[in-house]
Design a protein around this motif. Structure first.
Motif, PDB file in Angstrom:
ATOM      1  N   ILE A   1       7.228 -11.621 -16.242  1.00 45.05           N
ATOM      2  CA  ILE A   1       7.640 -12.485 -14.900  1.00 45.05           C
ATOM      3  C   ILE A   1       7.658 -11.671 -13.824  1.00 45.05           C
ATOM      4  O   ILE A   1       7.322 -12.183 -12.685  1.00 45.05           O
ATOM      5  CB  ILE A   1       9.353 -12.696 -15.343  1.00 45.05           C
ATOM      6  N   ALA A   2       8.219 -10.420 -13.661  1.00 47.90           N
ATOM      7  CA  ALA A   2       8.045  -9.329 -12.508  1.00 47.90           C
ATOM      8  C   ALA A   2       6.590  -9.397 -11.889  1.00 47.90           C
ATOM      9  O   ALA A   2       6.345  -9.331 -10.930  1.00 47.90           O
ATOM     10  CB  ALA A   2       8.541  -8.152 -12.921  1.00 47.90           C
ATOM     11  N   VAL A   3       5.768  -9.448 -12.731  1.00 45.37           N
ATOM     12  CA  VAL A   3       4.243  -9.489 -12.276  1.00 45.37           C
ATOM     13  C   VAL A   3       3.800 -10.891 -11.604  1.00 45.37           C
ATOM     14  O   VAL A   3       3.181 -10.935 -10.263  1.00 45.37           O
ATOM     15  CB  VAL A   3       3.212  -9.181 -13.142  1.00 45.37           C
ATOM     16  N   LYS A   4       4.310 -11.972 -12.005  1.00 45.68           N
ATOM     17  CA  LYS A   4       4.305 -13.179 -11.561  1.00 45.68           C
ATOM     18  C   LYS A   4       4.442 -13.327 -10.144  1.00 45.68           C
ATOM     19  O   LYS A   4       4.570 -13.830  -9.246  1.00 45.68           O
ATOM     20  CB  LYS A   4       4.727 -14.554 -12.393  1.00 45.68           C
TER      21      LYS A   4
ATOM     22  N   GLY B   1      10.975 -22.396 -14.662  1.00 41.13           N
ATOM     23  CA  GLY B   1      10.657 -21.199 -15.293  1.00 41.13           C
ATOM     24  C   GLY B   1       8.978 -21.054 -15.240  1.00 41.13           C
ATOM     25  O   GLY B   1       8.539 -21.659 -14.265  1.00 41.13           O
ATOM     26  N   ALA B   2       8.823 -19.904 -15.833  1.00 41.72           N
ATOM     27  CA  ALA B   2       7.426 -19.555 -16.088  1.00 41.72           C
ATOM     28  C   ALA B   2       6.378 -20.365 -16.549  1.00 41.72           C
ATOM     29  O   ALA B   2       5.045 -20.495 -16.434  1.00 41.72           O
ATOM     30  CB  ALA B   2       7.177 -18.073 -16.800  1.00 41.72           C
ATOM     31  N   VAL B   3       6.880 -21.253 -17.444  1.00 38.69           N
ATOM     32  CA  VAL B   3       6.081 -22.323 -18.199  1.00 38.69           C
ATOM     33  C   VAL B   3       6.188 -23.653 -17.603  1.00 38.69           C
ATOM     34  O   VAL B   3       7.102 -24.449 -18.043  1.00 38.69           O
ATOM     35  CB  VAL B   3       6.272 -22.231 -19.564  1.00 38.69           C
ATOM     36  N   SER B   4       5.665 -23.905 -16.509  1.00 38.25           N
ATOM     37  CA  SER B   4       5.748 -25.076 -15.662  1.00 38.25           C
ATOM     38  C   SER B   4       4.778 -25.242 -14.562  1.00 38.25           C
ATOM     39  O   SER B   4       3.823 -24.297 -14.244  1.00 38.25           O
ATOM     40  CB  SER B   4       7.278 -24.919 -14.666  1.00 38.25           C
ATOM     41  N   GLY B   5       4.615 -26.509 -14.101  1.00 39.39           N
ATOM     42  CA  GLY B   5       3.505 -26.852 -13.315  1.00 39.39           C
ATOM     43  C   GLY B   5       3.415 -26.098 -11.976  1.00 39.39           C
ATOM     44  O   GLY B   5       2.550 -25.656 -11.380  1.00 39.39           O
TER      45      GLY B   5
END
Length: 173
Positions: free
Chosen positions: A65-68, A85-89
């Motif tokens: 997440i930190a890299v995103k 969250g991270a798993v989203s469009g």
């Protein structure tokens, strides 16, 4: 088989990558990737094709997440929202936009999802994968639900990422 060794089980994927690179080359466009659940497999497949260096600018493996957030610029509003969250469009779109910016490429694809075997969340079972693409035409994301184990989910995500890049380039003709 040499250069094709990573494609020994799927020569059609090699052909799809080679065709995509030829198309991008013909259009004078560069490509980039931002990958989470595929861990760099899209970039690896593209760069396994000889001559890819004139088209592929690079890839960001944003597993954390930190890299995103810090490298790709995905907003905390999206990453911290339990309904997104991270798993989203929304995350996939911002990952692709961030890759396009950071890599200074014309078109970028992103992959974020749950390859399994664990990690599922409410409403996001194993096999949930969002692919994003960003080009001068803007950013958009598409949801996929893949069956199978971790390896199959990741393989299918790579295939669809290559298809998404090709479709975007075709729209730019």
């Amino acid at each position: 088989m040499g250069e094709r060794s990573i494609f020994s089980d799927d020569p059609a994927l090699y052909d799809a990558c080679s065709d995509l690179l030829d198309l991008a080359r013909g259009l004078g466009l560069t490509l980039g990737t931002a990958e989470s659940c595929t861990g760099g497999l899209v970039s690896s497949c593209l760069t396994a094709v000889p001559g890819s260096s004139d088209v592929v600018r690079g890839g960001v493996v944003s597993y954390a997440i930190a890299v995103k957030r810090s490298v790709l610029g995905v907003s905390s509003k999206i990453l911290d929202d339990p309904s997104l969250g991270a798993v989203s469009g929304e995350c996939a779109e911002q990952m692709a936009s961030g890759a396009r910016r950071v890599l200074d490429c014309d078109v970028a694809v992103s992959v974020t999802g749950i390859a399994g075997p664990g990690g599922e969340e409410p409403g996001k079972p194993v096999g949930t994968v969002w692919l994003g693409v960003c080009s001068p035409r803007g950013a958009r994301a598409t949801l996929f639900r893949f069956d199978g184990g971790r390896a199959e989910v990741r393989h299918r995500a790579v295939y669809e990422a290559i298809n998404l890049l090709r479709a975007e380039l075709m729209e730019m003709l």
